[in-house]
Design a protein around this motif. Structure first.
Motif, PDB file in Angstrom:
ATOM      1  N   ARG A  82       0.834  -1.208   0.000  1.00 10.18           N
ATOM      2  CA  ARG A  82       0.000   0.000   0.000  1.00 10.18           C
ATOM      3  C   ARG A  82       0.866   1.254   0.000  1.00 10.18           C
ATOM      4  N   ARG A  90      -3.164   3.374 -10.282  1.00  9.79           N
ATOM      5  CA  ARG A  90      -4.559   3.819 -10.194  1.00  9.79           C
ATOM      6  C   ARG A  90      -5.446   2.817  -9.471  1.00  9.79           C
ATOM      7  N   ARG A  91      -5.047   1.557  -9.473  1.00 12.23           N
ATOM      8  CA  ARG A  91      -5.927   0.517  -8.917  1.00 12.23           C
ATOM      9  C   ARG A  91      -5.082  -0.644  -8.436  1.00 12.23           C
ATOM     10  N   HIS A  92      -5.438  -1.163  -7.262  1.00  7.39           N
ATOM     11  CA  HIS A  92      -4.686  -2.241  -6.631  1.00  7.39           C
ATOM     12  C   HIS A  92      -5.589  -3.474  -6.560  1.00  7.39           C
ATOM     13  N   ARG A 118     -13.603  -3.274   5.529  1.00 13.36           N
ATOM     14  CA  ARG A 118     -13.506  -1.960   6.167  1.00 13.36           C
ATOM     15  C   ARG A 118     -13.732  -2.045   7.669  1.00 13.36           C
ATOM     16  N   CYS A 155      -6.600   4.355  -1.539  1.00 12.73           N
ATOM     17  CA  CYS A 155      -6.197   3.134  -2.248  1.00 12.73           C
ATOM     18  C   CYS A 155      -7.408   2.502  -2.928  1.00 12.73           C
ATOM     19  N   PRO A 156      -7.629   2.774  -4.221  1.00 14.29           N
ATOM     20  CA  PRO A 156      -8.722   2.093  -4.943  1.00 14.29           C
ATOM     21  C   PRO A 156      -8.346   0.618  -5.128  1.00 14.29           C
ATOM     22  N   TYR A 157      -9.011  -0.262  -4.411  1.00 18.84           N
ATOM     23  CA  TYR A 157      -8.580  -1.657  -4.384  1.00 18.84           C
ATOM     24  C   TYR A 157      -9.693  -2.593  -4.850  1.00 18.84           C
ATOM     25  N   VAL A 158      -9.277  -3.776  -5.270  1.00 17.84           N
ATOM     26  CA  VAL A 158     -10.181  -4.894  -5.538  1.00 17.84           C
ATOM     27  C   VAL A 158      -9.605  -6.108  -4.829  1.00 17.84           C
ATOM     28  N   GLU A 217     -13.101  -0.911 -13.879  1.00 17.28           N
ATOM     29  CA  GLU A 217     -12.967   0.227 -12.972  1.00 17.28           C
ATOM     30  C   GLU A 217     -13.569  -0.026 -11.588  1.00 17.28           C
ATOM     31  N   THR A 219     -14.348  -1.415  -7.763  1.00 19.30           N
ATOM     32  CA  THR A 219     -13.496  -1.624  -6.593  1.00 19.30           C
ATOM     33  C   THR A 219     -14.247  -2.480  -5.575  1.00 19.30           C
TER      34      THR A 219
END
Length: 302
Positions: A82, A90-92, A118, A155-158, A217, A219
Motif C-alpha cells: 500500500r 490507479r488501482r490495486h 472496512r 487506495c482504490p482496491y479490488v 474500474e 473496486t
C-alpha cells in the motif's frame, strides 16, 4: 493498452494471467524474488516484497495503471505494498480467497458483504513472518490484508476472493492426486460425518477473470467461482472414470479428512461478478477437462 504490474505470478494461474495480459497487448512488469525466470515479453524486476526498501528500489520511478498482487498473504505485506504503490498506481487488485469466509456458517452461498474488510481489525504485530503461524491463519491473514487496503481511502482496491481452483497439469497442490491414489489402491477416503459441498473455479477461468478485472474500474471485494457447487463424491466420480476403481468413503468424527471435504459450506455467490459483466461457467462444463489435465502429469510420470 494498460501498464500492469504483477507481484508474483510465475506459476499456476499466475502465469496464465500474465500470458493473457501480454496477448491483449498490455505492457507487463513482473516483480518476484528471482527464484524462477519470468515469462518472455515482460519487464522483470527482482525484489523481496517483504522488504519495503528493496521493493522501492526495484520499482524506481515506474508508475502503472494497475497492480495485481498474487502473493499477498498478510496485513504486513499489504501494508508495505500500500505504501510503496501509493501515487504510482490507479488501482490495486489483490488475489484473495474463499477462506476469508471461514467464520461464516450459512449453508446458502455467501455474498461479499458477509465480510466487509472496512470493519476487520488489523493486527500488524502478530507473528506473520512465522511460516507456521501464517499457514495456520491463512484465512485471517488474507482477511486482514484486504482490510489494510480497504481502510486506506486513497487506495482504490479490488479483492478477488478466489474459490478452490481445479485444473492444469501443473496443479502443484496434490489434492486431485490424493484421491486418485486412494481410488486406484482401493483405500478409504476420509470425509467428515457431515460433508458439505463447495464452489470451485477452473484454472483457466480464474486467469481470464483476473485479466478482465485489470481492465475494469470497479473496486471492493468480488467472489470468483463457477456456478454449480461440487461435493467430494462429484469430484471423485470424475476421477473414477479417469483412473478406474471405485471411491470408498469413510466418515470420521475427528481427525484429518481428505482435501475436498468440508465440515462447513464453502459456497460463494458470484452474482456481483455477473452484475459487473463477467459470467462464470457452470462447473459441469469444465470439471472433466480439469481433472483429466491434472491427472495427465501423473500418467506421464508412471
Amino acid at each position: 493498452m494498460l501498464d500492469v504490474c504483477v507481484i508474483g505470478g510465475n506459476r499456476y494461474f499466475g502465469k496464465r494471467l500474465i500470458a493473457r495480459l501480454l496477448k491483449s497487448g498490455n505492457r507487463v512488469t513482473v516483480i518476484n524474488r528471482g527464484s524462477s525466470a519470468s515469462p518472455a515479453g515482460v519487464t522483470s524486476l527482482v525484489a523481496d516484497r517483504d522488504d519495503e526498501e528493496s521493493l522501492r528500489a526495484a520499482l524506481g520511478s515506474r508508475t502503472f495503471d494497475v497492480v495485481i498482487d498474487q502473493v499477498c498473504y498478510t496485513p504486513r505485506q499489504a501494508d508495505i505494498a500500500r505504501r510503496v504503490f501509493a501515487g504510482r498506481v490507479r488501482r490495486h487488485v489483490m488475489t484473495s480467497t474463499v477462506e476469508v469466509y471461514e467464520y461464516e456458517h450459512s449453508t446458502a452461498p455467501v455474498r461479499e458483504g458477509a465480510v466487509d474488510p472496512r470493519t476487520v481489525k488489523v493486527d500488524l504485530a502478530a507473528p506473520w513472518d512465522d511460516p507456521d503461524f501464517r499457514q495456520q491463519h491463512y484465512g485471517e491473514g488474507k482477511r486482514q490484508a484486504e482490510a489494510v487496503l480497504a481502510q486506506d481511502p486513497g487506495c482504490p482496491y479490488v479483492s478477488v476472493r478466489v474459490a478452490h481452483v481445479l485444473g492444469g497439469a501443473d496443479d502443484f497442490t496434490g489434492r486431485v492426486d490424493h484421491y486418485a491414489a486412494r481410488i486406484r489402491a482401493g483405500e478409504p477416503i476420509a470425509v467428515p460425518a457431515e460433508n458439505h459441498p463447495a464452489t470451485y473455479v477452473y484454472v483457466e477461468e480464474i486467469a481470464d477473470f483476473l485479466a478482465w478485472t485489470a481492465g475494469q474500474e470497479f473496486t471492493g471485494p468480488v467472489n470468483a467461482n463457477a456456478y454449480g457447487p461440487l461435493t467430494t463424491a462429484d469430484i471423485c466420480a470424475v476421477i473414477e472414470r479417469e483412473v478406474g476403481g471405485k471411491a470408498e468413503f469413510q466418515s470420521v468424527e475427528v481427525g484429518e479428512t481428505s482435501p475436498f471435504s468440508f465440515t462447513r459450506s464453502y459456497g460463494m455467490d458470484n452474482s456481483r461478478a455477473a452484475h459487473l459483466g463477467y459470467t462464470f461457467r457452470d462447473s459441469s462444463q469444465w470439471l472433466s477437462t480439469a481433472i483429466a489435465e491434472t491427472l495427465r502429469s501423473g500418467k506421464e510420470d508412471r
